[in-house]
Scaffold this motif. Structure first.
Motif, mmCIF file in Angstrom:
data_model
loop_
_atom_site.group_PDB
_atom_site.id
_atom_site.type_symbol
_atom_site.label_atom_id
_atom_site.label_comp_id
_atom_site.label_asym_id
_atom_site.label_seq_id
_atom_site.Cartn_x
_atom_site.Cartn_y
_atom_site.Cartn_z
ATOM 1 N N ARG A 83 -2.365 1.692 7.527
ATOM 2 C CA ARG A 83 -3.479 2.186 6.713
ATOM 3 C C ARG A 83 -4.482 1.094 6.327
ATOM 4 O O ARG A 83 -5.494 1.379 5.701
ATOM 5 C CB ARG A 83 -2.956 2.820 5.419
ATOM 6 N N GLY A 84 -4.177 -0.150 6.645
ATOM 7 C CA GLY A 84 -5.074 -1.244 6.275
ATOM 8 C C GLY A 84 -5.067 -1.526 4.785
ATOM 9 O O GLY A 84 -6.088 -1.897 4.202
ATOM 10 N N ILE A 85 -3.918 -1.358 4.163
ATOM 11 C CA ILE A 85 -3.781 -1.576 2.724
ATOM 12 C C ILE A 85 -3.243 -2.984 2.488
ATOM 13 O O ILE A 85 -2.260 -3.391 3.097
ATOM 14 C CB ILE A 85 -2.824 -0.535 2.099
ATOM 15 N N THR A 141 -7.621 -4.073 -10.079
ATOM 16 C CA THR A 141 -7.593 -3.532 -8.720
ATOM 17 C C THR A 141 -8.949 -3.712 -8.047
ATOM 18 O O THR A 141 -9.022 -4.117 -6.881
ATOM 19 C CB THR A 141 -7.194 -2.039 -8.736
ATOM 20 N N GLU A 142 -10.015 -3.425 -8.765
ATOM 21 C CA GLU A 142 -11.359 -3.592 -8.202
ATOM 22 C C GLU A 142 -11.638 -5.057 -7.866
ATOM 23 O O GLU A 142 -12.207 -5.363 -6.817
ATOM 24 C CB GLU A 142 -12.421 -3.043 -9.161
ATOM 25 N N LYS A 143 -11.238 -5.967 -8.744
ATOM 26 C CA LYS A 143 -11.443 -7.399 -8.489
ATOM 27 C C LYS A 143 -10.633 -7.853 -7.278
ATOM 28 O O LYS A 143 -11.125 -8.615 -6.442
ATOM 29 C CB LYS A 143 -11.039 -8.236 -9.711
ATOM 30 N N VAL A 144 -9.401 -7.374 -7.186
ATOM 31 C CA VAL A 144 -8.542 -7.758 -6.062
ATOM 32 C C VAL A 144 -9.120 -7.220 -4.755
ATOM 33 O O VAL A 144 -9.107 -7.911 -3.734
ATOM 34 C CB VAL A 144 -7.087 -7.279 -6.287
ATOM 35 N N LYS A 145 -9.658 -6.013 -4.779
ATOM 36 C CA LYS A 145 -10.301 -5.458 -3.579
ATOM 37 C C LYS A 145 -11.445 -6.356 -3.126
ATOM 38 O O LYS A 145 -11.610 -6.621 -1.936
ATOM 39 C CB LYS A 145 -10.841 -4.050 -3.853
ATOM 40 N N VAL A 156 -11.878 -9.624 -3.798
ATOM 41 C CA VAL A 156 -11.347 -10.901 -3.317
ATOM 42 C C VAL A 156 -10.704 -10.738 -1.939
ATOM 43 O O VAL A 156 -10.891 -11.573 -1.053
ATOM 44 C CB VAL A 156 -10.319 -11.481 -4.323
ATOM 45 N N ALA A 157 -9.969 -9.647 -1.755
ATOM 46 C CA ALA A 157 -9.270 -9.418 -0.490
ATOM 47 C C ALA A 157 -10.219 -8.943 0.606
ATOM 48 O O ALA A 157 -9.879 -8.998 1.787
ATOM 49 C CB ALA A 157 -8.150 -8.399 -0.684
ATOM 50 N N GLY A 158 -11.384 -8.452 0.214
ATOM 51 C CA GLY A 158 -12.332 -7.948 1.198
ATOM 52 C C GLY A 158 -11.850 -6.670 1.855
ATOM 53 O O GLY A 158 -12.037 -6.461 3.048
ATOM 54 N N THR A 159 -11.230 -5.820 1.073
ATOM 55 C CA THR A 159 -10.685 -4.572 1.595
ATOM 56 C C THR A 159 -11.029 -3.421 0.664
ATOM 57 O O THR A 159 -11.439 -3.637 -0.475
ATOM 58 C CB THR A 159 -9.150 -4.681 1.770
ATOM 59 N N THR A 160 -10.862 -2.228 1.153
ATOM 60 C CA THR A 160 -11.149 -1.054 0.326
ATOM 61 C C THR A 160 -9.881 -0.447 -0.257
ATOM 62 O O THR A 160 -9.954 0.425 -1.111
ATOM 63 C CB THR A 160 -11.872 0.030 1.147
ATOM 64 N N ALA A 161 -8.730 -0.902 0.229
ATOM 65 C CA ALA A 161 -7.465 -0.346 -0.249
ATOM 66 C C ALA A 161 -6.501 -1.467 -0.627
ATOM 67 O O ALA A 161 -6.249 -2.370 0.166
ATOM 68 C CB ALA A 161 -6.842 0.534 0.822
ATOM 69 N N VAL A 162 -5.991 -1.382 -1.839
ATOM 70 C CA VAL A 162 -5.058 -2.387 -2.338
ATOM 71 C C VAL A 162 -3.885 -1.682 -2.997
ATOM 72 O O VAL A 162 -4.067 -0.709 -3.724
ATOM 73 C CB VAL A 162 -5.739 -3.319 -3.370
ATOM 74 N N VAL A 216 -1.331 -13.909 -12.792
ATOM 75 C CA VAL A 216 -1.327 -14.597 -11.502
ATOM 76 C C VAL A 216 -1.345 -13.516 -10.427
ATOM 77 O O VAL A 216 -0.575 -12.554 -10.495
ATOM 78 C CB VAL A 216 -0.071 -15.486 -11.327
ATOM 79 N N VAL A 217 -2.237 -13.668 -9.448
ATOM 80 C CA VAL A 217 -2.346 -12.716 -8.346
ATOM 81 C C VAL A 217 -1.976 -13.436 -7.054
ATOM 82 O O VAL A 217 -2.482 -14.525 -6.785
ATOM 83 C CB VAL A 217 -3.788 -12.157 -8.222
ATOM 84 N N ARG A 218 -1.087 -12.825 -6.277
ATOM 85 C CA ARG A 218 -0.734 -13.360 -4.960
ATOM 86 C C ARG A 218 -1.158 -12.360 -3.896
ATOM 87 O O ARG A 218 -0.728 -11.216 -3.898
ATOM 88 C CB ARG A 218 0.770 -13.603 -4.842
ATOM 89 N N LEU A 219 -2.030 -12.807 -3.005
ATOM 90 C CA LEU A 219 -2.493 -12.015 -1.860
ATOM 91 C C LEU A 219 -2.100 -12.783 -0.610
ATOM 92 O O LEU A 219 -2.789 -13.722 -0.223
ATOM 93 C CB LEU A 219 -4.014 -11.868 -1.876
ATOM 94 N N GLY A 220 -0.984 -12.422 -0.022
ATOM 95 C CA GLY A 220 -0.508 -13.189 1.124
ATOM 96 C C GLY A 220 -0.210 -14.608 0.696
ATOM 97 O O GLY A 220 0.573 -14.844 -0.214
ATOM 98 N N SER A 221 -0.879 -15.577 1.318
ATOM 99 C CA SER A 221 -0.651 -16.980 0.960
ATOM 100 C C SER A 221 -1.622 -17.466 -0.116
ATOM 101 O O SER A 221 -1.512 -18.590 -0.592
ATOM 102 C CB SER A 221 -0.783 -17.860 2.204
#
Length: 181
Positions: free
Chosen positions: A106-108, A128-132, A134-140, A155-160
């Protein structure tokens, strides 16, 4: 974990294929999250399902009585299949792998957020909106946890990638700056 992932992937992939063919993947993902929560919060359930004393049929009956009203037939069939194959003890690995495959399809993006205190719905929505962004995605998909040791913030972890907006992190940075001076 690689061996467990290798064992879990065929079951997770099969569940995703069933979900896609029946257009139930979104509902199955929600069920997987709920089951993971129930599984991790109930040591008694884990012990019973891993017990060599309880027969396979006994485990299947227990699963049926516990979950038949609350989950889809596809998910219940997975649970029974895992019991049949003596793999019910790795239910958490199968469900986590299913969710990974589902998010990938789903590209989440999965974000782990640890905050000093529980976040309100409004704070979660803003985050959630801020993380979207930063991640450059529409689904988080956000996995929330609370750690009072952070003192304040989160603290937010997005992958590495790690975004440390906690008071503990700021104090650590200040200490490092002072040590260099």
């Amino acid at each position: 974990m690689p061996l467990l992932n290798t064992l879990a992937t065929p079951y997770a992939d099969a569940l995703l294929q069933v979900g896609e063919s029946r257009k139930q993947s979104d509902a199955l993902a929600d069920e997987a999250k709920a089951l993971l929560s129930a599984w991790s919060s109930s040591q008694d359930l884990q012990d019973a399902m891993r017990s060599p004393v309880l027969s396979v049929e006994g485990k299947k009956k227990a699963l049926d009585s516990l979950f038949s009203e609350s989950i889809s037939p596809a998910m219940l069939n997975l649970l029974k299949l895992l019991a049949d194959r003596q793999r019910i003890g790795m239910l958490d690995a199968v469900l986590e792998r299913f969710l990974e495959l589902y998010r990938e399809l789903r590209g989440i993006t999965l974000a782990y957020v640890t905050s000093a205190t529980a976040l309100s719905e409004q704070q979660q929505d803003k985050l959630t909106e801020k993380v979207k962004t930063v991640a450059g995605t529409t689904a988080v998909d956000i996995d929330l946890s609370v750690d009072p040791d952070l003192i304040g913030g989160f603290v937010v972890r997005l992958g590495s990638q790690v975004i440390d907006a906690s008071l503990r992190g700021q104090v650590r940075q200040l200490g490092l700056s002072l040590a260099r001076a």
